[in-house]
Design a protein around this motif. Structure first.
Motif, PDB file in Angstrom:
ATOM      1  N   ILE A 120       7.677   1.431  20.888  1.00  0.00           N
ATOM      2  CA  ILE A 120       7.661   1.504  19.640  1.00  0.00           C
ATOM      3  C   ILE A 120       7.449   2.886  19.048  1.00  0.00           C
ATOM      4  O   ILE A 120       6.319   3.270  19.837  1.00  0.00           O
ATOM      5  CB  ILE A 120       7.963   0.552  18.160  1.00  0.00           C
ATOM      6  N   GLY A 121       7.697   4.173  18.441  1.00  0.00           N
ATOM      7  CA  GLY A 121       7.745   5.229  17.944  1.00  0.00           C
ATOM      8  C   GLY A 121       6.711   4.929  16.495  1.00  0.00           C
ATOM      9  O   GLY A 121       7.392   4.066  15.633  1.00  0.00           O
ATOM     10  N   ILE A 122       5.272   5.392  16.637  1.00  0.00           N
ATOM     11  CA  ILE A 122       4.764   5.200  15.322  1.00  0.00           C
ATOM     12  C   ILE A 122       4.524   6.393  15.643  1.00  0.00           C
ATOM     13  O   ILE A 122       3.921   7.875  15.876  1.00  0.00           O
ATOM     14  CB  ILE A 122       3.850   4.860  15.891  1.00  0.00           C
ATOM     15  N   ARG A 123       4.377   6.955  13.958  1.00  0.00           N
ATOM     16  CA  ARG A 123       3.239   7.969  13.353  1.00  0.00           C
ATOM     17  C   ARG A 123       2.465   7.973  11.897  1.00  0.00           C
ATOM     18  O   ARG A 123       3.278   7.653  11.276  1.00  0.00           O
ATOM     19  CB  ARG A 123       3.997   9.699  13.802  1.00  0.00           C
ATOM     20  N   MET A 124       2.009   8.641  12.326  1.00  0.00           N
ATOM     21  CA  MET A 124       0.937   9.168  10.713  1.00  0.00           C
ATOM     22  C   MET A 124       0.977  10.366  10.880  1.00  0.00           C
ATOM     23  O   MET A 124       0.819  11.726  11.021  1.00  0.00           O
ATOM     24  CB  MET A 124      -0.981   9.183  11.063  1.00  0.00           C
ATOM     25  N   PRO A 125       2.073  10.636   8.801  1.00  0.00           N
ATOM     26  CA  PRO A 125       2.631  11.750   8.855  1.00  0.00           C
ATOM     27  C   PRO A 125       1.426  12.238   7.435  1.00  0.00           C
ATOM     28  O   PRO A 125       0.626  11.465   7.182  1.00  0.00           O
ATOM     29  CB  PRO A 125       3.856  11.006   7.680  1.00  0.00           C
ATOM     30  N   LYS A 126       1.177  13.221   7.322  1.00  0.00           N
ATOM     31  CA  LYS A 126       0.921  14.027   6.423  1.00  0.00           C
ATOM     32  C   LYS A 126       0.951  14.522   4.974  1.00  0.00           C
ATOM     33  O   LYS A 126       2.135  14.396   5.591  1.00  0.00           O
ATOM     34  CB  LYS A 126       0.391  15.842   7.399  1.00  0.00           C
ATOM     35  N   GLY A 127      -0.175  15.153   4.412  1.00  0.00           N
ATOM     36  CA  GLY A 127       0.591  14.534   2.706  1.00  0.00           C
ATOM     37  C   GLY A 127       0.509  13.325   2.050  1.00  0.00           C
ATOM     38  O   GLY A 127       0.003  12.173   2.271  1.00  0.00           O
ATOM     39  N   PRO A 128       0.771  13.789   0.799  1.00  0.00           N
ATOM     40  CA  PRO A 128       0.944  12.090  -0.145  1.00  0.00           C
ATOM     41  C   PRO A 128       1.933  11.455   0.260  1.00  0.00           C
ATOM     42  O   PRO A 128       1.571  10.248  -0.472  1.00  0.00           O
ATOM     43  CB  PRO A 128       0.994  13.290  -1.523  1.00  0.00           C
ATOM     44  N   VAL A 129       2.261  11.729   0.875  1.00  0.00           N
ATOM     45  CA  VAL A 129       3.368  10.163   1.538  1.00  0.00           C
ATOM     46  C   VAL A 129       2.273   8.687   2.038  1.00  0.00           C
ATOM     47  O   VAL A 129       2.844   7.817   1.993  1.00  0.00           O
ATOM     48  CB  VAL A 129       4.568  10.219   2.131  1.00  0.00           C
ATOM     49  N   ARG A 130       1.208   9.323   2.750  1.00  0.00           N
ATOM     50  CA  ARG A 130       0.248   8.515   3.508  1.00  0.00           C
ATOM     51  C   ARG A 130       0.088   7.528   2.501  1.00  0.00           C
ATOM     52  O   ARG A 130      -0.058   6.168   2.564  1.00  0.00           O
ATOM     53  CB  ARG A 130      -1.146   9.179   3.321  1.00  0.00           C
ATOM     54  N   GLN A 131      -0.388   8.286   0.985  1.00  0.00           N
ATOM     55  CA  GLN A 131      -0.265   6.643  -0.636  1.00  0.00           C
ATOM     56  C   GLN A 131       0.653   5.790  -0.453  1.00  0.00           C
ATOM     57  O   GLN A 131       0.456   4.860  -1.018  1.00  0.00           O
ATOM     58  CB  GLN A 131      -1.118   7.834  -1.474  1.00  0.00           C
ATOM     59  N   ILE A 132       1.991   6.334  -0.343  1.00  0.00           N
ATOM     60  CA  ILE A 132       2.881   5.456  -0.448  1.00  0.00           C
ATOM     61  C   ILE A 132       3.202   4.361   0.493  1.00  0.00           C
ATOM     62  O   ILE A 132       2.696   2.735   0.137  1.00  0.00           O
ATOM     63  CB  ILE A 132       4.091   6.420  -0.394  1.00  0.00           C
ATOM     64  N   ILE A 133       2.703   4.716   1.646  1.00  0.00           N
ATOM     65  CA  ILE A 133       2.389   3.526   2.805  1.00  0.00           C
ATOM     66  C   ILE A 133       0.986   2.666   2.406  1.00  0.00           C
ATOM     67  O   ILE A 133       1.249   1.414   2.617  1.00  0.00           O
ATOM     68  CB  ILE A 133       2.347   4.793   4.457  1.00  0.00           C
ATOM     69  N   ARG A 134      -0.363   3.179   1.884  1.00  0.00           N
ATOM     70  CA  ARG A 134      -0.784   2.644   1.628  1.00  0.00           C
ATOM     71  C   ARG A 134      -0.623   1.685   0.752  1.00  0.00           C
ATOM     72  O   ARG A 134      -1.499   0.653   0.652  1.00  0.00           O
ATOM     73  CB  ARG A 134      -2.349   3.546   1.081  1.00  0.00           C
ATOM     74  N   ALA A 135      -0.279   2.202  -0.480  1.00  0.00           N
ATOM     75  CA  ALA A 135       0.191   0.775  -1.784  1.00  0.00           C
ATOM     76  C   ALA A 135       1.430  -0.162  -1.304  1.00  0.00           C
ATOM     77  O   ALA A 135       0.643  -1.311  -1.885  1.00  0.00           O
ATOM     78  CB  ALA A 135       0.788   2.367  -2.583  1.00  0.00           C
TER      79      ALA A 135
END
Ligand code: TXA
Ligand code: MG
Length: 335
Positions: A120-135
């Motif tokens: 599986i390919g995984i990454r943690m992107p930078k920026g406000p998009v992380r708040q989207i994933i968190r929500a």
């Protein structure tokens, strides 16, 4: 349908992340800004949403997708992280680095997102998009938000121009700061770390952390689609395509209501109704199930191979699988 465009500030304005999470939970497609390029995101566990994503991009193939996470904890629910993976993630996440690691048995990601691969390919992107994933609380599968074979978009306007009529929501955070896709590194147990795609994170920086040089897969393999090598796609059983009858000893991978004559040793129907989206959702899991039942030969009914439809991607996958019958596990050097 014309996608709504919503400004994504850093941090996001009240309610924006929740709204995006709602669209995603309903199986919607949301364009997300990352530091590299804009991605087209779907719930990584929702096969129907993923099938729609491939359809919208007009991809002639089921390329495996990168799963975007908001934390190392979420990442480790999806894949097995060895010391090297933890070191790289600790140093470069969030950032333009994708790690290809072995998929966990309990990984909730739908096989259409990983194209049936054991990795599986995984990454943690930078920026406000992380708040989207968190929500949203779950990983997002997201290829670059362009139509297949077009340029990766680095502005929301590029996304709107290419895909605005086909997706649900575009989150606009302005131009992407990196502007180049993530660097992809494969970390398989017992093998040297390999560079699958050069990208936004420098190879020299990665090698400095690993304390060793990265293996290169050669000019052919460091292509746009590192997960596309024919050998990635082989089930153990031998496939016979466009079957109009089932021969003795064969299993049947059916499509549509009219199942051919013969007594198959096992049957799976990709879509009894003859629906390509449903067939795409079932493709990898049905092949894996027939493999798990230990069948040697699979007769596969014809599936309409119309260019630009999911039928094209399904047929591409089946042709690859039919080319390479696979090899026994003990001497298996598939990647
Ligand atoms: O920066 C990026 O990586 C952007 C943003 C949106 O995150 N995404 C991106 O996705 O470029 P995409 O789908 O355009 O390219 C992902 C590449 C594909 O070439 C795919 O083959 C490879 O990642 N990939 C994903 N999972 C893989 C796996 N398990 N094994 C090998 N290659 C894999
Ligand atoms: Mg791309």
């Amino acid at each position: 349908m014309v996608a709504e465009i919503e400004r994504l500030a850093d941090p996001p304005a009240v309610g924006v992340a929740e709204k995006a999470a709602e669209v995603l939970a309903a199986g919607g497609l949301v364009a997300i800004p990352t530091e590299t390029v804009y991605g087209l995101a779907a719930d990584a566990a929702n096969g129907g949403a993923l099938a729609r994503l491939f359809k919208v991009k007009g991809r002639p193939r089921f390329n495996p997708l990168i799963c975007h996470v908001d934390s190392l904890e979420m990442a480790e629910c999806l894949g097995h992280f060895d010391d090297r993976a933890r070191e790289l993630a600790g140093r470069f996440w969030p950032g333009p680095l994708t790690l290809i690691v072995p998929r966990r048995a309990a990984c909730p990601v739908h096989p259409l997102a990983t194209a049936g691969l054991p990795t599986i390919g995984i990454r943690m992107p930078k920026g406000p998009v992380r708040q989207i994933i968190r929500a949203f609380g779950k990983p997002l599968a997201a290829p670059s938000a362009n139509i297949s074979s077009r340029l990766s978009p680095t502005r929301a306007e590029h996304v709107a121009a290419q895909l605005g009529g086909a997706i649900d929501l575009i989150l606009d955070a302005g131009p992407c700061p990196v502007g180049l896709e993530s660097t992809i590194i494969s970390l398989e147990p017992g093998r040297a770390a390999r560079l699958l795609r050069p990208g936004g994170l420098s190879v020299v920086d990665i090698e400095a952390v690993l304390g060793e040089g990265l293996a290169r897969t050669g000019p052919d393999a460091s292509v746009e689609a590192p997960g596309m090598m024919a050998s990635h796609y082989a089930p153990r059983a031998r496939l016979r395509l466009d079957a109009i009858a089932v021969l003795p000893g064969e299993a049947l991978l059916a499509f549509g209501p009219d199942v051919p004559p013969g007594g198959p040793v096992a049957v799976r129907n990709l879509s009894p109704a003859g629906d390509l989206t449903e067939a795409a959702v079932n493709l990898f899991s049905h092949l894996a199930e027939l493999d798990a039942e230990g069948v040697d030969k699979i007769a596969v009914m014809a599936i309409p191979d119309t260019p630009g439809t999911l039928g094209e991607a399904i047929n591409d996958r089946l042709r690859r699988a039919a080319l390479d019958p696979g090899v026994p596990e003990a001497s298996d050097d598939r990647q």
